[in-house]
Scaffold this active site. Structure first.
Site, PDB file in Angstrom:
ATOM      1  CB  ALA A 108      35.017  42.850  39.759  1.00 23.34           C
ATOM      2  CE  LYS A 109      27.089  43.411  37.436  1.00 23.25           C
ATOM      3  NZ  LYS A 109      27.903  44.355  36.648  1.00 23.25           N
ATOM      4  NE  ARG A 110      36.379  38.848  40.774  1.00 16.87           N
ATOM      5  CZ  ARG A 110      36.525  39.359  39.547  1.00 16.87           C
ATOM      6  NH1 ARG A 110      35.480  39.759  38.857  1.00 16.87           N
ATOM      7  NH2 ARG A 110      37.725  39.432  38.989  1.00 16.87           N
ATOM      8  CB  THR A 140      29.907  45.855  41.432  1.00 15.21           C
ATOM      9  OG1 THR A 140      30.783  45.167  40.536  1.00 15.21           O
ATOM     10  CG2 THR A 140      29.678  47.275  40.940  1.00 15.21           C
TER      11      THR A 140
END
Lengths: 313, 313
Positions: A108-110, A140
């Site tokens: 989700a690359k937050r 992620t």
């Protein structure tokens, strides 16, 4: 209550059990789904029908590869593209993968600051307290806002026995434009690596790794080797193998003597498109086709596992 | 079908109509909500009850400030903390704000590569085609993966008449650790600014600005002034005013002669906590308290608008 089991140890138990560091992405791209999955999907609105298709595809893919690989990586973006019904489908896909005994890494690359980062960490690693039992095992994270913004993610992950994979060197062509920039002679990529290694050195589990990992692309093999050496106790997540052009030789550097000899601990090699849509691309399309898409995905996962055997003993 | 109306022009029509560049964040923090909102919330599960509280709070806050400010910025993280019911509540809060005539900037700080970035852009700017009519007007984006990864966001935003705000210099204490790093003598922050200015120079609307904005924190006033000058046609989103410590004087640099003279075009100044939870902090707590939390929020928004009048003519 005992402390939650260390993420890297849970991951590595799964890697040893399956005998491979292969990670399968779950990327339900609407235009690429097999026709039988779309045909079987139902729902009161078009979005809900699409979300049902995503759920069927995600669960079917999990069933196809659960015996072959230790972990799966659902890509949040594709589910979010459908709005709330897609997010609900994602949650059920995660639960299905957990029930199948797989480690689930939510891609989700937050990234955000302070209590906002903490809200992302809690929400995506199981929700408000107490966390849901179907929480993802790892998430992620995008570190661009600064090392201070990683702390809330690290704290929530530690408390929940979860893992993180922090973007360090991404696989896209222009990743160097911002990641190679230097401060006091150290590139941002190397500064992130040093920071993660420090966190991991203070949180090593029984298998020799910490719970805060790094994302390093297979498309930069020389840097992958350097980064493996720079952060010896940081678990790696390596995208870019397969459809993005990375080969087994390109990802060999992710496994140093320590982790390569132990059967491929310390790094996961991800393949998404090549496994997800094996039914529609050679060499598997001719044999299987859309009706047997799960068999095609299983065959592609087996081929990946075989391919990686050359580099992990 | 005519091209969708340019984001900056729609935004600036709202800024002119309300006579202020004040932006109100919508940050439903569970532990800070007024008791009457929590008490009124219902739902079959605790999460759904919390989500109902978030929706009531978000809509109540919108009703309280809709006549006072041109735009609101829902923070996706807090809604996502509740899982699928929270995301559904967010979608209804966005629709409510749009129905109230407000510009809606969804603060989700997404970033990824290629078709994954495109999925985020479509999903968060209205969903799959055709987009929902209640789509957000703009989205915050994290550029860390590289300038190539902004393209899909820019393409979707252009096609939908939406805006973007790309992280350029964030407001947190250690934002410089990665953002100040240099490549060929140019910092990442300045490189992003140059890239955004180039995109905007090719997409200027009737009010003199492009549709791809930048996030620049109020907590670094000198850099804010420099960045305003470095990207004259890029609309700014300035967090860090209020609870994070930035004053009206600190954000004055966001308004150059061009935009300050035109009544505050070209930059939005955000306040979240001070407006959201005015009922529980002085100077408004004593007068209003939890039962009159909406009046407290309206009073805090009015105070902010007054405070900013000193710097925009």
């Amino acid at each position: 209550m005992s402390a939650p089991h260390h993420y890297a140890d849970r991951l590595h138990a799964a890697v040893r059990s399956k005998g491979t560091p292969a990670l399968v992405g779950i990327d339900p791209r609407l235009k690429s789904l097999p026709a039988p999955v779309l045909d079987a999907a139902t729902g009161p609105t078009e979005l809900e029908r699409f979300a049902d298709a995503f759920e069927r595809f995600g669960k079917g893919l999990i069933d196809a590869v659960a015996d072959l690989v230790p972990a799966v990586k659902p890509q949040s973006a594709f589910f979010e593209e459908l709005g709330p019904p897609g997010v609900a489908a994602l949650s059920r896909v995660i639960a299905h993968a957990r029930a199948a005994g797989l480690i689930v890494i939510l891609d989700a690359k937050r990234g955000d600051i302070g209590s906002t980062a903490e809200a992302y960490a809690r929400g995506l690693l199981g929700g408000v307290d107490p966390p849901r039992p179907d929480m993802a095992d790892a998430l992620t994270v995008n570190p661009f806002l600064g090392p201070d913004t990683l702390e809330p993610f690290v704290n929530v992950a530690r408390e929940r026995g979860a893992g993180l994979y922090v973007l360090c060197k991404t696989s896209n062509p222009l990743s160097g434009k911002y990641q190679d920039a230097e401060l006091d002679g150290v590139s941002t990529t190397n500064r992130i690596a040093a920071h993660l290694d420090l966190i991991c050195a203070n949180s090593i589990g029984e298998t020799g790794y910490g719970f805060v990992g790094a994302v390093v692309g297979a498309t930069y093999p020389a840097e992958l080797t350097d980064l493996r050496n720079a952060m010896p106790c940081v678990p790696l997540l390596v995208p870019g193998y397969g459809s993005q052009g990375g080969s087994a030789a390109d990802v060999a550097g992710a496994f140093d003597e320590k982790c390569g000899e132990r059967g491929g601990l310390g790094a996961l090699i991800n393949s998404s498109r090549a496994v997800n849509f094996a039914f529609s691309a050679e060499p598997f399309a001719a044999e299987f086709g859309p009706a047997r898409w799960q068999e095609a995905s299983a065959a592609a996962a087996r081929a990946m596992v075989e391919d990686l055997r050359a580099i992990v003993r």
